[in-house]
Write an enzyme that holds these catalytic residues in place. Structure first.
Site, short mmCIF file in Angstrom:
data_model
loop_
_atom_site.label_atom_id
_atom_site.label_comp_id
_atom_site.label_asym_id
_atom_site.label_seq_id
_atom_site.Cartn_x
_atom_site.Cartn_y
_atom_site.Cartn_z
N GLU A 190 5.95 4.09 8.36
CA GLU A 190 5.60 5.41 7.81
C GLU A 190 6.48 6.52 8.35
OE1 GLU A 190 1.53 5.64 8.74
OE2 GLU A 190 0.99 5.27 6.67
N LYS A 194 4.33 -7.14 3.24
CA LYS A 194 4.07 -5.71 3.14
C LYS A 194 3.88 -5.17 4.56
CE LYS A 194 0.33 -3.55 2.49
NZ LYS A 194 -0.17 -3.08 3.80
N THR A 248 -8.31 13.11 0.62
CA THR A 248 -8.80 13.46 -0.72
C THR A 248 -7.64 13.51 -1.69
OG1 THR A 248 -8.68 15.73 0.01
CG2 THR A 248 -10.85 14.71 -0.05
N THR A 282 0.88 -1.18 0.00
CA THR A 282 0.00 0.00 0.00
C THR A 282 0.92 1.23 0.00
OG1 THR A 282 -0.27 -0.32 2.38
CG2 THR A 282 -2.07 -1.05 0.97
N THR A 326 -2.58 -2.82 7.08
CA THR A 326 -2.35 -4.25 7.16
C THR A 326 -0.89 -4.66 7.06
OG1 THR A 326 -4.44 -4.49 6.10
CG2 THR A 326 -3.03 -6.41 6.10
N ASN A 350 -0.20 10.85 8.37
CA ASN A 350 -1.42 10.37 8.99
C ASN A 350 -2.43 11.44 9.33
OD1 ASN A 350 -1.24 7.43 9.12
ND2 ASN A 350 0.70 7.92 10.13
#
Lengths: 408, 408
Positions: free
Chosen positions: B281, B184, B408, B158, B195, B403
């Site tokens: 992240e 992942k 959008t 992702t 996930t 985060n």
């Protein structure tokens, strides 16, 4: 005074930790910190019945051990002395000796029994108390000359941006009982300035064992339900002093108005807890998580804590992203038996999940709701009667900045 | 191949999830995501003995339920199909039906039994699978034409910034057994892309119950010991396929070289876990926490997890602040029975705490150590023989930025 919805409990405008009869306080700068006040004292005209709750951290700082042992002697305290800047934690035998010496010196100066003096420290871990500065501070304490509750409430702060204080009055047996409090939160620009301290005072006379049980209960529902970053310090302490100067019929669990007294105490604690959460490091918002319909108090508490502690939820609130999936996810990993098909979530009054499934809602409306300074995430597990509230703050760039900065 | 310190286990240069005999894989773009690959498949020439470990989150996504039920039938799998972009989580009865349909369609196309197909999804929570895109993707799968392990390893990502893969070889009973894997991590730019997926493959023949127990054990020591932000998703899954194409004597707990096989499996899992942690992240560093001298495995795991999960520790590492007090503090609140007076901590080879007390060290040296891309925090509880490792990453501005960004 303004009447609250709990009509018998009235909050005191500009209420403080010394709003109750017979309490006084002061603070000064003794040089542990560069320029901010760093030494404070709180005093009761007479020995007060005392209760305490302490950090669950295995590394309990020396002043906690000294205070706990002292209260155990006759469940009374007459004074609390607090320094900020140095936590006297991870300081071994020297740390214990420094804490005991602080207690002795303060007792002499204030003419109270040594075991009626609680000592507290907040600041750097692994640094010894500068005893010369401490003893000079104690020599300068003067219950008549330099009283100032505001200076006490400032002296206990570390990286907090404001003082925290609150008080209420409640009528019991025809007497007006006052309960006040002051607290500091967990700001940590310098390493390990992690401590939460809260001091509650009342002029009611209360049975010591009932007082301790009430404090345990209330702490679990208030101070233990706030999180800034999930890190629980070596020095966290809540103390409650009841000096009996209102000369009421002694309160205990058998008294018909006990529940009212406990509710008043909870009210003060909850307000202080919210003030701490709102002033979390780098915070821009207060988040309140309300859990309803839980099968047990433990389940309600744990679900609330999981959601309020989630970095993803905290970041989403910072970004005003009505990101209910992160809330659901945190409920799911709370390690409580949750029935996924019954869970409902709303952001304020906007339902976003009903019976485990997403509800269509106006994303713009959700975003606008989260742009407010105080936001509520309401969770109904539809699986019982237990409830809990938890408070925290958003996770911001500023938090990372504060905590990544090198200690020089 | 390069020989590792575990001399009998050799890692395979550019090892992948298809390094073991008889496995192939591919990936394509079916339009769930804007332009990145979003659909992948992994296939074994013959049905393989299968074991699985799934998220403890109460909200388990539909594909997990379908996969778990399917493996339960005869403990075999021959294919795995994975989509990214949509998690098929919190999707109710429709979600179950979509997952089952995906399984059916893939089984037809690959000519394998439906219950030998595992299905997996990762992406947005609360959104239904776009079944037209999924079925068109399944029609495009071709085991001969468009094989590409790299594309499979890309399709399952992702917000990861790179693919994660690793393989080793180990000699057992004179046969060269290969174990490979792909994974992942938990990147979450879009909400709830939370996930962790890991797929392990081997050409060994292994008794199914032994395989499952080995996977449980290893997952607890590797994939369950990483944290990016403490948020555990609704879709986390680890699957292990053993297709037996090396025609070895079946391995089980009774086999004299079982420990060697498990060690090789642990090695692959640990490398994948570290790759996930390092690519957390916004991360700039891999943090490895090593706990020694713990009274039990649980204590070792919990202390390791408390330290690796601490926002304060993670921020300090980001800021290269050798802030041992935060480490000690996290050890203290791990809810494990720790003897504060025995705890030792070092940052790499720099001792900072010995027997619970601070050790003088050169702050500059400590800072320089933490400026490295991989840092170790070594904790010795001096209270037993149990050990654990935990991996995570630093907490950075970038994490908050990623985060907090609106969807959008």
């Amino acid at each position: 005074m303004v009447t609250t919805s709990k009509s018998k409990i009235q909050f005191v405008k500009k209420g403080h930790v010394t709003s109750a009869k017979g309490f006084s306080a002061g603070g000064l700068h003794c040089g542990i910190r560069k320029s901010k006040l760093d030494f404070g004292w709180l005093h009761s005209d007479v020995p007060a019945t005392a209760a305490g709750v302490y950090t669950m951290n295995s590394f309990q700082a020396a002043p906690l051990k000294v205070t706990k042992d002292s209260i155990a002697i006759d469940q009374k305290l007459q004074a609390i002395v607090v320094n900020s800047g140095v936590a006297n934690s991870c300081t071994g035998a020297q740390g214990m000796s420094d804490a005991l010496e602080t207690q002795q010196l303060a007792a002499q100066k204030l003419s109270v029994k040594p075991h009626h003096v609680a000592v507290a420290s907040t600041g750097l871990i692994g640094v010894h108390l500068p005893m010369e500065k401490i003893s000079s501070a104690i020599r300068s304490m003067d219950l008549k000359e330099n009283q100032s509750t505001d200076r006490f409430e400032q002296a206990i702060l570390t990286t907090d941006t404001c003082t925290k204080h609150f008080a209420v009055e409640v009528e019991i047996d025809g007497k007006t009982i006052t309960i006040g409090g002051a607290a500091k939160g967990s700001g940590m620009i310098h390493p390990n300035m992690a401590t939460m301290l809260a001091y509650l005072t009342t002029d009611a006379e209360v049975d010591p064992d009932s007082l301790q049980r009430a404090l345990n209960h209330i702490t679990n529902k208030t101070f233990n339900m706030i999180t800034v970053d999930g890190d629980c310090s070596t020095n966290d302490t809540v103390l409650l002093l009841a000096n009996g100067l209102q000369q009421n019929q002694p309160l205990s669990e058998d008294h018909p108005q006990w529940a009212l007294f406990v509710e008043a105490l909870r009210y003060v604690s909850e307000e202080l807890a919210k003030q701490i959460a709102k002033d979390g490091e780098g915070a821009t918002k207060l988040i309140e998580v309300i859990v309803k319909g839980a099968p047990s108090d433990i389940a309600a508490n744990q679900v609330g804590k999981a959601v309020i502690s989630s970095n993803l939820v905290k970041s989403a609130v910072y970004g005003a992203d009505p990101n209910w999936g992160r809330v659901v996810c945190a409920i799911g990993y709370s390690e409580q038996p949750v029935n996924p098909d019954r869970v409902c979530v709303s952001l304020g009054e906007i339902p976003v999940v009903t019976d485990g499934l997403p509800v269509e809602f106006d994303e713009e409306e959700g975003k606008n709701y989260l742009l407010q300074e105080q936001v509520q995430i309401i969770i109904d597990l539809q699986d019982g009667e237990a409830e809990a509230k938890a408070w925290g703050c958003d996770l911001t760039y500023e938090y990372v900045k504060i905590n990544a900065s090198y200690r020089t």
